[in-house]
Design an enzyme around this catalytic site. Structure first.
Site, PDB file in Angstrom:
ATOM      1  N   ILE A 253       0.552   0.062  -6.529  1.00 48.45           N
ATOM      2  CA  ILE A 253       1.526  -0.897  -7.072  1.00 48.45           C
ATOM      3  C   ILE A 253       2.668  -1.195  -6.091  1.00 48.45           C
TER       4      ILE A 253
ATOM      5  N   GLU B 136       5.195   8.164 -10.215  1.00 47.02           N
ATOM      6  CA  GLU B 136       5.344   9.554  -9.802  1.00 47.02           C
ATOM      7  C   GLU B 136       6.036  10.216 -10.993  1.00 47.02           C
TER       8      GLU B 136
ATOM      9  N   THR C 170       7.539   4.067  -5.797  1.00 50.98           N
ATOM     10  CA  THR C 170       6.530   3.803  -6.832  1.00 50.98           C
ATOM     11  C   THR C 170       7.172   3.342  -8.135  1.00 50.98           C
TER      12      THR C 170
ATOM     13  N   THR D  77      10.258   7.360 -20.306  1.00 50.21           N
ATOM     14  CA  THR D  77      10.465   8.757 -20.696  1.00 50.21           C
ATOM     15  C   THR D  77      11.820   8.951 -21.382  1.00 50.21           C
ATOM     16  N   ASP D  78      11.927   9.993 -22.195  1.00 51.57           N
ATOM     17  CA  ASP D  78      13.217  10.321 -22.814  1.00 51.57           C
ATOM     18  C   ASP D  78      14.193  10.893 -21.784  1.00 51.57           C
ATOM     19  N   GLU D  79      13.669  11.234 -20.585  1.00 50.12           N
ATOM     20  CA  GLU D  79      14.548  11.874 -19.594  1.00 50.12           C
ATOM     21  C   GLU D  79      15.614  10.917 -19.071  1.00 50.12           C
TER      22      GLU D  79
ATOM     23  N   TYR E 175      13.652  11.744 -10.545  1.00 46.82           N
ATOM     24  CA  TYR E 175      12.582  11.178 -11.382  1.00 46.82           C
ATOM     25  C   TYR E 175      13.172  10.328 -12.498  1.00 46.82           C
TER      26      TYR E 175
ATOM     27  N   LYS F 165      13.024   6.203 -13.289  1.00 48.77           N
ATOM     28  CA  LYS F 165      12.481   5.625 -14.523  1.00 48.77           C
ATOM     29  C   LYS F 165      13.572   4.786 -15.225  1.00 48.77           C
TER      30      LYS F 165
ATOM     31  N   ASN G 177       8.122  15.051 -23.951  1.00 47.45           N
ATOM     32  CA  ASN G 177       7.087  15.748 -23.159  1.00 47.45           C
ATOM     33  C   ASN G 177       5.732  15.725 -23.858  1.00 47.45           C
ATOM     34  N   ASN G 178       4.719  15.321 -23.115  1.00 45.10           N
ATOM     35  CA  ASN G 178       3.341  15.325 -23.634  1.00 45.10           C
ATOM     36  C   ASN G 178       2.610  16.583 -23.197  1.00 45.10           C
TER      37      ASN G 178
ATOM     38  N   LYS H 110       2.482  20.931 -14.308  1.00 46.95           N
ATOM     39  CA  LYS H 110       3.450  20.868 -15.397  1.00 46.95           C
ATOM     40  C   LYS H 110       3.345  22.162 -16.212  1.00 46.95           C
TER      41      LYS H 110
ATOM     42  N   PRO I 200      17.253  22.846  -9.904  1.00 49.79           N
ATOM     43  CA  PRO I 200      18.577  22.221  -9.821  1.00 49.79           C
ATOM     44  C   PRO I 200      18.677  21.039 -10.795  1.00 49.79           C
ATOM     45  N   GLY I 201      19.841  20.885 -11.410  1.00 51.43           N
ATOM     46  CA  GLY I 201      20.050  19.758 -12.345  1.00 51.43           C
ATOM     47  C   GLY I 201      19.187  19.854 -13.593  1.00 51.43           C
TER      48      GLY I 201
HETATM   49  P1  NAD Z   1       0.516  11.395 -14.042  1.00 55.19           P
HETATM   50  O1  NAD Z   1       1.305  11.830 -12.849  1.00 55.19           O
HETATM   51  O2  NAD Z   1      -0.466  12.323 -14.648  1.00 55.19           O
HETATM   52  O3  NAD Z   1      -0.293  10.065 -13.672  1.00 55.19           O
HETATM   53  C1  NAD Z   1       0.262   9.010 -12.932  1.00 55.19           C
HETATM   54  C2  NAD Z   1      -0.853   8.080 -12.500  1.00 55.19           C
HETATM   55  O4  NAD Z   1      -0.261   7.012 -11.750  1.00 55.19           O
HETATM   56  C3  NAD Z   1      -1.888   8.754 -11.583  1.00 55.19           C
HETATM   57  O5  NAD Z   1      -3.195   8.380 -11.981  1.00 55.19           O
HETATM   58  C4  NAD Z   1      -1.565   8.206 -10.201  1.00 55.19           C
HETATM   59  O6  NAD Z   1      -2.697   8.103  -9.353  1.00 55.19           O
HETATM   60  C5  NAD Z   1      -0.998   6.827 -10.557  1.00 55.19           C
HETATM   61  N1  NAD Z   1      -0.095   6.328  -9.520  1.00 55.19           N
HETATM   62  C6  NAD Z   1       0.928   7.008  -8.927  1.00 55.19           C
HETATM   63  N2  NAD Z   1       1.499   6.236  -7.985  1.00 55.19           N
HETATM   64  C7  NAD Z   1       0.823   5.049  -7.987  1.00 55.19           C
HETATM   65  C8  NAD Z   1       0.933   3.847  -7.243  1.00 55.19           C
HETATM   66  N3  NAD Z   1       1.856   3.713  -6.255  1.00 55.19           N
HETATM   67  N4  NAD Z   1       0.081   2.817  -7.512  1.00 55.19           N
HETATM   68  C9  NAD Z   1      -0.862   2.945  -8.486  1.00 55.19           C
HETATM   69  N5  NAD Z   1      -1.028   4.073  -9.201  1.00 55.19           N
HETATM   70  C10 NAD Z   1      -0.200   5.122  -8.958  1.00 55.19           C
HETATM   71  O7  NAD Z   1       1.602  10.900 -15.089  1.00 55.19           O
HETATM   72  P2  NAD Z   1       1.598  10.998 -16.686  1.00 55.19           P
HETATM   73  O8  NAD Z   1       2.155  12.284 -17.072  1.00 55.19           O
HETATM   74  O9  NAD Z   1       0.273  10.554 -17.184  1.00 55.19           O
HETATM   75  O10 NAD Z   1       2.674   9.876 -17.014  1.00 55.19           O
HETATM   76  C11 NAD Z   1       2.304   8.508 -17.163  1.00 55.19           C
HETATM   77  C12 NAD Z   1       3.543   7.668 -17.488  1.00 55.19           C
HETATM   78  O11 NAD Z   1       4.136   8.155 -18.692  1.00 55.19           O
HETATM   79  C13 NAD Z   1       4.628   7.765 -16.411  1.00 55.19           C
HETATM   80  O12 NAD Z   1       5.179   6.477 -16.279  1.00 55.19           O
HETATM   81  C14 NAD Z   1       5.640   8.746 -16.969  1.00 55.19           C
HETATM   82  O13 NAD Z   1       6.918   8.462 -16.504  1.00 55.19           O
HETATM   83  C15 NAD Z   1       5.500   8.471 -18.458  1.00 55.19           C
HETATM   84  N6  NAD Z   1       5.825   9.631 -19.324  1.00 55.19           N
HETATM   85  C16 NAD Z   1       5.226  10.851 -19.120  1.00 55.19           C
HETATM   86  C17 NAD Z   1       5.511  11.899 -19.979  1.00 55.19           C
HETATM   87  C18 NAD Z   1       4.854  13.246 -19.819  1.00 55.19           C
HETATM   88  O14 NAD Z   1       5.191  14.188 -20.547  1.00 55.19           O
HETATM   89  N7  NAD Z   1       3.882  13.413 -18.929  1.00 55.19           N
HETATM   90  C19 NAD Z   1       6.395  11.714 -21.038  1.00 55.19           C
HETATM   91  C20 NAD Z   1       6.988  10.457 -21.217  1.00 55.19           C
HETATM   92  C21 NAD Z   1       6.682   9.417 -20.359  1.00 55.19           C
HETATM   93  P1  TYD Z   2       7.732  20.148 -16.978  1.00 55.45           P
HETATM   94  O1  TYD Z   2       6.395  20.387 -17.586  1.00 55.45           O
HETATM   95  O2  TYD Z   2       7.842  20.047 -15.487  1.00 55.45           O
HETATM   96  O3  TYD Z   2       8.318  18.848 -17.686  1.00 55.45           O
HETATM   97  P2  TYD Z   2       9.843  18.212 -17.596  1.00 55.45           P
HETATM   98  O4  TYD Z   2      10.576  18.845 -16.492  1.00 55.45           O
HETATM   99  O5  TYD Z   2       9.537  16.777 -17.334  1.00 55.45           O
HETATM  100  O6  TYD Z   2      10.443  18.475 -18.942  1.00 55.45           O
HETATM  101  O7  TYD Z   2       8.707  21.312 -17.455  1.00 55.45           O
HETATM  102  C1  TYD Z   2       8.919  21.581 -18.825  1.00 55.45           C
HETATM  103  C2  TYD Z   2       9.977  22.662 -18.922  1.00 55.45           C
HETATM  104  O8  TYD Z   2       9.449  23.870 -18.372  1.00 55.45           O
HETATM  105  C3  TYD Z   2      11.227  22.354 -18.118  1.00 55.45           C
HETATM  106  O9  TYD Z   2      12.364  22.879 -18.810  1.00 55.45           O
HETATM  107  C4  TYD Z   2      11.037  23.118 -16.831  1.00 55.45           C
HETATM  108  C5  TYD Z   2      10.231  24.331 -17.268  1.00 55.45           C
HETATM  109  N1  TYD Z   2       9.290  24.883 -16.267  1.00 55.45           N
HETATM  110  C6  TYD Z   2       9.332  26.247 -15.976  1.00 55.45           C
HETATM  111  O10 TYD Z   2      10.124  27.032 -16.534  1.00 55.45           O
HETATM  112  N2  TYD Z   2       8.454  26.726 -15.046  1.00 55.45           N
HETATM  113  C7  TYD Z   2       7.557  25.920 -14.405  1.00 55.45           C
HETATM  114  O11 TYD Z   2       6.792  26.411 -13.543  1.00 55.45           O
HETATM  115  C8  TYD Z   2       7.514  24.535 -14.728  1.00 55.45           C
HETATM  116  C9  TYD Z   2       6.555  23.593 -14.033  1.00 55.45           C
HETATM  117  C10 TYD Z   2       8.421  24.046 -15.676  1.00 55.45           C
END
Ligand code: NAD
Ligand code: TYD
Length: 351
Positions: free
Chosen positions: A62, A86, A102, A132-134, A157, A161, A186-187, A196, A289-290
């Protein structure tokens, strides 16, 4: 109605569940999955639907402005569900620029290409930004994020977003873009990349490796099963009101340390290990951090207006997730060894 829907990031964790849902549910739609296949993208996630006639994969980045424009001109997508990003906070701390490229520039390329196609008539067109809620920053010990909470991102991050959310909104105000945004908590679930918290710890428990809990573990997240997120995305895409934001959450807050302890006891049970053995792997490590203290979503708007609520409890979802990882040890092995990245070459050279 026949529609051409572009789903970006469909080879990733959430995106693959969204692609599968749309391909199966809307056989009259053409579903295009555009993904750059970064380390987080894995086409093996979509093996079961890759030969369906209403599904097409496009390998593209993208951030490549010309390529994105060319693809929009060629396919004339009338709907976009944008998930490519990302997505890992810890990576954003190491390399913020990759997140700006990205998540911000990539989103702008999609917005511009969509605008070039439909600027003269937006009727029936929709750009859906999955966020995201972040972006709201952190909560104290009480309160919930609502759609009115002001943005206050704390990590590179979440800042990237937040920025892309603002650009989407600004295209609505400035160019009349028909858009919706959702901000989800968080999913967790199958196909989650093991960097994650939940999949990393499942993998480490299987391999008897230590479980690195950041800080004191007293950080709170609101967890949602990924398929419930995919169902919510379907609702927002089809029934959401233009220029609206919907918060999506699990009504399900867990302190990290409590979640890890629950995960440990479930894993002991499922692996037939002595009770308490996984918990011994917990190691408190240097904090992120943060680090945001607490996320919790008020999901009443989507509940009341679109009739959505989570369909599984956390205990059910977590148990299904663990079972999936135990039954798909090959997937986990290939992802951790990096072998999954050959799948695209093997599969697409055969075709
Ligand atoms: P993920 O990192 O598992 O997947 C991201 C996908 O995007 C990958 O398939 C990657 O190849 C693709 N991608 C990355 N950079 C790209 C680029 N430059 N061009 C085309 N494709 C690219 O992420 P996820 O956890 O599935 O999250 C998907 C979306 O949902 C994100 O926008 C994230 O911010 C949002 N989101 C995630 C969560 C969560 O808990 N994981 C919660 C809320 C929102
Ligand atoms: P994460 O799955 O990275 O999601 P997010 O930071 O987007 O919420 O982390 C979930 C929570 O778990 C977050 O408070 C950070 C913590 N965490 C750990 O304590 N140890 C780890 O190795 C990771 C990856 C996350």
């Amino acid at each position: 109605m026949n529609r051409k829907i572009l789903i970006t990031g469909g080879a990733g964790f959430i995106g693959s569940h969204v692609v599968r849902f749309f391909v199966k549910e809307y056989q009259n739609y053409e579903i295009y999955n555009l993904d750059a296949l970064t380390y987080a993208g894995n086409l093996e996630n979509l093996k079961d639907i890759e030969k369906r006639p209403n599904y097409k994969f496009i390998k593209a980045d993208i951030t490549n402005e010309n390529e994105i424009r060319r693809l929009f001109q060629k396919y004339k997508f009338d709907g976009v569900i944008h998930l490519a990003a990302e997505s890992h906070v810890d990576r954003s701390i190491k390399d913020p620029l990759a997140f700006a490229r990205t998540n911000i520039l990539g989103t702008l390329n999609l917005l511009n290409s969509f605008k070039e196609l439909w600027f003269n008539d937006w009727t029936g067109k929709r750009f859906y930004h999955v966020s995201t809620d972040e972006v709201y920053g952190t909560l104290g010990n009480t309160g919930l994020f609502t759609e009115e909470t002001s943005y206050s991102p704390n990590s590179p991050y979440s800042a990237s977003k937040a920025s892309s959310d603002h650009f989407v909104r600004s295209y609505g105000e400035t160019y009349g873009l028909r858009y919706v945004i959702s901000n989800c908590s968080n999913n967790y679930g199958p196909n989650h990349f093991p960097e994650k918290l939940i999949p990393l710890f499942i993998n480490n428990i299987i391999n008897n490796k230590s479980l690195p809990v950041y800080g004191n573990g007293n950080y709170t997240r609101d967890w949602l099963y990924v398929i419930d997120h995919a169902i919510a995305i379907d609702k927002v895409f089809h029934q959401g009101v233009n220029e609206n934001t919907y918060n999506i959450g699990g009504f399900n807050e867990w302190k990290n340390i409590d979640l890890v302890n629950l995960l440990c006891s479930l894993m002991d049970e499922k692996l037939g290990r002595e009770s308490g053995s996984s918990e011994k792997l917990v190691t408190f490590v240097k904090d992120r951090p943060g680090h945001d203290l607490r996320y919790a979503i008020d999901a009443n708007k989507i509940n009341k207006e679109l009739g959505w609520k989570p369909s599984v409890t956390f205990e059910q979802g977590l148990s299904m997730t663990i079972d999936w990882y135990l039954q798909n040890s090959e997937w986990l092995e290939r992802v951790t060894s990096g072998n999954y990245q050959n799948y695209y070459n093997n599969f697409y050279s055969i075709r």
